[in-house]
Design a protein around this motif. Sequence first.
Motif, PDB file in Angstrom:
ATOM      1  N   ASN A  61       6.074  50.097 -22.439  1.00  0.00           N
ATOM      2  CA  ASN A  61       6.198  49.087 -23.517  1.00  0.00           C
ATOM      3  C   ASN A  61       4.901  48.302 -23.685  1.00  0.00           C
ATOM      4  OD1 ASN A  61       8.837  49.863 -23.908  1.00  0.00           O
ATOM      5  ND2 ASN A  61       9.738  48.137 -22.789  1.00  0.00           N
ATOM      6  N   GLN A  62       4.212  48.071 -22.549  1.00  0.00           N
ATOM      7  CA  GLN A  62       2.931  47.352 -22.643  1.00  0.00           C
ATOM      8  C   GLN A  62       1.891  48.212 -23.350  1.00  0.00           C
ATOM      9  OE1 GLN A  62       2.331  45.612 -18.464  1.00  0.00           O
ATOM     10  NE2 GLN A  62       2.118  43.830 -19.827  1.00  0.00           N
ATOM     11  N   ILE A  63       1.881  49.497 -23.024  1.00  0.00           N
ATOM     12  CA  ILE A  63       0.897  50.387 -23.667  1.00  0.00           C
ATOM     13  C   ILE A  63       1.176  50.460 -25.165  1.00  0.00           C
ATOM     14  CG2 ILE A  63       0.126  52.793 -23.819  1.00  0.00           C
ATOM     15  CD1 ILE A  63       0.498  52.914 -20.711  1.00  0.00           C
ATOM     16  N   LYS A  64       2.466  50.531 -25.532  1.00  0.00           N
ATOM     17  CA  LYS A  64       2.829  50.544 -26.960  1.00  0.00           C
ATOM     18  C   LYS A  64       2.341  49.257 -27.636  1.00  0.00           C
ATOM     19  CE  LYS A  64       7.139  53.116 -26.983  1.00  0.00           C
ATOM     20  NZ  LYS A  64       8.266  52.631 -26.194  1.00  0.00           N
ATOM     21  N   ALA A  65       2.540  48.128 -26.956  1.00  0.00           N
ATOM     22  CA  ALA A  65       2.138  46.836 -27.545  1.00  0.00           C
ATOM     23  C   ALA A  65       0.626  46.796 -27.727  1.00  0.00           C
ATOM     24  CB  ALA A  65       2.598  45.697 -26.635  1.00  0.00           C
ATOM     25  N   LEU A  66      -0.113  47.266 -26.722  1.00  0.00           N
ATOM     26  CA  LEU A  66      -1.578  47.245 -26.831  1.00  0.00           C
ATOM     27  C   LEU A  66      -2.030  48.130 -27.991  1.00  0.00           C
ATOM     28  CD1 LEU A  66      -1.460  45.674 -24.187  1.00  0.00           C
ATOM     29  CD2 LEU A  66      -3.234  47.137 -23.262  1.00  0.00           C
ATOM     30  N   ARG A  67      -1.372  49.297 -28.149  1.00  0.00           N
ATOM     31  CA  ARG A  67      -1.753  50.192 -29.257  1.00  0.00           C
ATOM     32  C   ARG A  67      -1.434  49.523 -30.604  1.00  0.00           C
ATOM     33  NH1 ARG A  67      -0.622  55.384 -25.835  1.00  0.00           N
ATOM     34  NH2 ARG A  67      -2.829  55.780 -25.316  1.00  0.00           N
ATOM     35  N   SER A  68      -0.363  48.777 -30.630  1.00  0.00           N
ATOM     36  CA  SER A  68      -0.011  48.083 -31.875  1.00  0.00           C
ATOM     37  C   SER A  68      -1.041  46.990 -32.184  1.00  0.00           C
ATOM     38  CB  SER A  68       1.386  47.471 -31.728  1.00  0.00           C
ATOM     39  OG  SER A  68       1.566  46.455 -32.666  1.00  0.00           O
ATOM     40  N   PHE A  69      -1.471  46.290 -31.146  1.00  0.00           N
ATOM     41  CA  PHE A  69      -2.497  45.244 -31.362  1.00  0.00           C
ATOM     42  C   PHE A  69      -3.791  45.874 -31.879  1.00  0.00           C
ATOM     43  CE2 PHE A  69       0.425  42.473 -29.786  1.00  0.00           C
ATOM     44  CZ  PHE A  69       0.526  42.307 -28.416  1.00  0.00           C
ATOM     45  N   ILE A  70      -4.129  47.064 -31.336  1.00  0.00           N
ATOM     46  CA  ILE A  70      -5.357  47.748 -31.777  1.00  0.00           C
ATOM     47  C   ILE A  70      -5.214  48.123 -33.252  1.00  0.00           C
ATOM     48  CG2 ILE A  70      -6.755  49.849 -31.501  1.00  0.00           C
ATOM     49  CD1 ILE A  70      -5.972  49.751 -28.452  1.00  0.00           C
ATOM     50  N   ALA A  71      -4.025  48.665 -33.608  1.00  0.00           N
ATOM     51  CA  ALA A  71      -3.781  49.069 -35.001  1.00  0.00           C
ATOM     52  C   ALA A  71      -3.853  47.858 -35.938  1.00  0.00           C
ATOM     53  CB  ALA A  71      -2.412  49.739 -35.120  1.00  0.00           C
ATOM     54  N   GLN A  72      -3.389  46.708 -35.438  1.00  0.00           N
ATOM     55  CA  GLN A  72      -3.457  45.493 -36.256  1.00  0.00           C
ATOM     56  C   GLN A  72      -4.846  44.868 -36.243  1.00  0.00           C
ATOM     57  OE1 GLN A  72       0.040  42.727 -35.604  1.00  0.00           O
ATOM     58  NE2 GLN A  72       0.561  44.294 -34.076  1.00  0.00           N
ATOM     59  N   ARG A  73      -5.741  45.469 -35.460  1.00  0.00           N
ATOM     60  CA  ARG A  73      -7.126  45.000 -35.347  1.00  0.00           C
ATOM     61  C   ARG A  73      -7.195  43.508 -34.994  1.00  0.00           C
ATOM     62  NH1 ARG A  73      -9.078  46.575 -40.729  1.00  0.00           N
ATOM     63  NH2 ARG A  73     -11.010  45.514 -40.146  1.00  0.00           N
ATOM     64  N   VAL A  74      -6.455  43.135 -33.919  1.00  0.00           N
ATOM     65  CA  VAL A  74      -6.535  41.739 -33.462  1.00  0.00           C
ATOM     66  C   VAL A  74      -7.958  41.478 -32.974  1.00  0.00           C
ATOM     67  CG1 VAL A  74      -4.095  41.710 -32.803  1.00  0.00           C
ATOM     68  CG2 VAL A  74      -5.834  42.347 -31.090  1.00  0.00           C
ATOM     69  N   ASP A  75      -8.299  40.199 -32.807  1.00  0.00           N
ATOM     70  CA  ASP A  75      -9.657  39.865 -32.352  1.00  0.00           C
ATOM     71  C   ASP A  75      -9.807  40.066 -30.845  1.00  0.00           C
ATOM     72  OD1 ASP A  75     -10.651  38.968 -34.887  1.00  0.00           O
ATOM     73  OD2 ASP A  75      -9.361  37.206 -34.654  1.00  0.00           O
ATOM     74  N   VAL A  76      -8.757  39.672 -30.095  1.00  0.00           N
ATOM     75  CA  VAL A  76      -8.792  39.768 -28.629  1.00  0.00           C
ATOM     76  C   VAL A  76      -7.415  40.229 -28.144  1.00  0.00           C
ATOM     77  CG1 VAL A  76      -9.125  38.493 -26.448  1.00  0.00           C
ATOM     78  CG2 VAL A  76     -10.467  37.865 -28.485  1.00  0.00           C
ATOM     79  N   ILE A  77      -7.406  41.081 -27.134  1.00  0.00           N
ATOM     80  CA  ILE A  77      -6.163  41.478 -26.464  1.00  0.00           C
ATOM     81  C   ILE A  77      -6.149  40.808 -25.084  1.00  0.00           C
ATOM     82  CG2 ILE A  77      -5.010  43.404 -25.271  1.00  0.00           C
ATOM     83  CD1 ILE A  77      -5.882  45.205 -27.629  1.00  0.00           C
ATOM     84  N   ALA A  78      -4.973  40.227 -24.728  1.00  0.00           N
ATOM     85  CA  ALA A  78      -4.812  39.681 -23.375  1.00  0.00           C
ATOM     86  C   ALA A  78      -3.497  40.235 -22.845  1.00  0.00           C
ATOM     87  CB  ALA A  78      -4.774  38.154 -23.405  1.00  0.00           C
TER      88      ALA A  78
END
Length: 308
Positions: A61-78
Amino acid sequence: AIALAGCSRDAGKQVGQVTVGFSQVGAESEWRTANTASVKSALVAPGFDLKFSDAQQKQENQIKALRSFIAQRVDVIAFSPVVESGWEPVLREAKAAGIPVVLTDRAVKVSDASLYASLIGSDFIEEGRKAGRWLLQDSTGKPGPIRVVELQGTVGSAPAIDRMKGFHEVIDTDPRFKLVRSQSGDFTRAKGKEVMEAFLKAEGGHIDVLFAHNDDMAIGAIQAIEEAGLTPGKDIRIVSIDGVRGAFEAMKAGKLNATIECNPLFGAQLAQLIRDVHAGKPVPKRIVVEEGVFTQDQAAAALPGRKY
Ligand code: GZL
């Protein structure tokens, strides 16, 4: 100019606002709940647009969330990685997308340290050492064998691996201590109780000490010890880690002997770290959160002032 301002990437985003994707382990313990509250209080604030995801303690679920953040082009991932391994692919995807990553609370094992900008969290090995030192000191004058059972945290997680390492570094030097059982209770009260029940069935009344990698498992184990007709804190001395309110209440009731503080309230420090990373400023690779040790005699006085 008006059309540009409305483009999809920045719709609703104020100038200068940092969009942060945060993936939290779950809501498995009092510590985690306090940590989430601290992170949200710092990042649900002007200057940030927080996208928060709860992984229910599952790495996929964390990997899915990180991939979603990348797709949304967030500025920073934590994120707080539920386990240490298995992160290289998704962290490489974040790097390829030019999105910096900040680790909170728990560490990852990667071959390339440039895959994350910084780790902010506790020194779990030192927390394990502190638990071992408390046990040594509390066992002054007691003859061996002192039979110890251990409730480990989530298998493969940095806190479980490192707290075990630090604890044994200290007590393995003293031949009186015999580790008779060690098993994961996954950091939860329910599992901690279940595993302690199994320990008690297997070892009968021959358990002298419980070392629990977090207070929630210790609180679950206390219930199991009482249901077995034994007195927690006396028949079985208990040392655990976190310093959550439930631990102070258990110590006040004489059922827990000591808790090693693990401070979850680093939201404000995390917010500043994210601002600096986003601004391209150099940041320390490792930021250690300061914390203490609390014993039964201090519990009543300390309880009113506790913030989590
Ligand atoms: C420690 C954190 C651990 C806590 C547990 O920083 O990762 O996870 O000790 C929590 O309570 O579940």
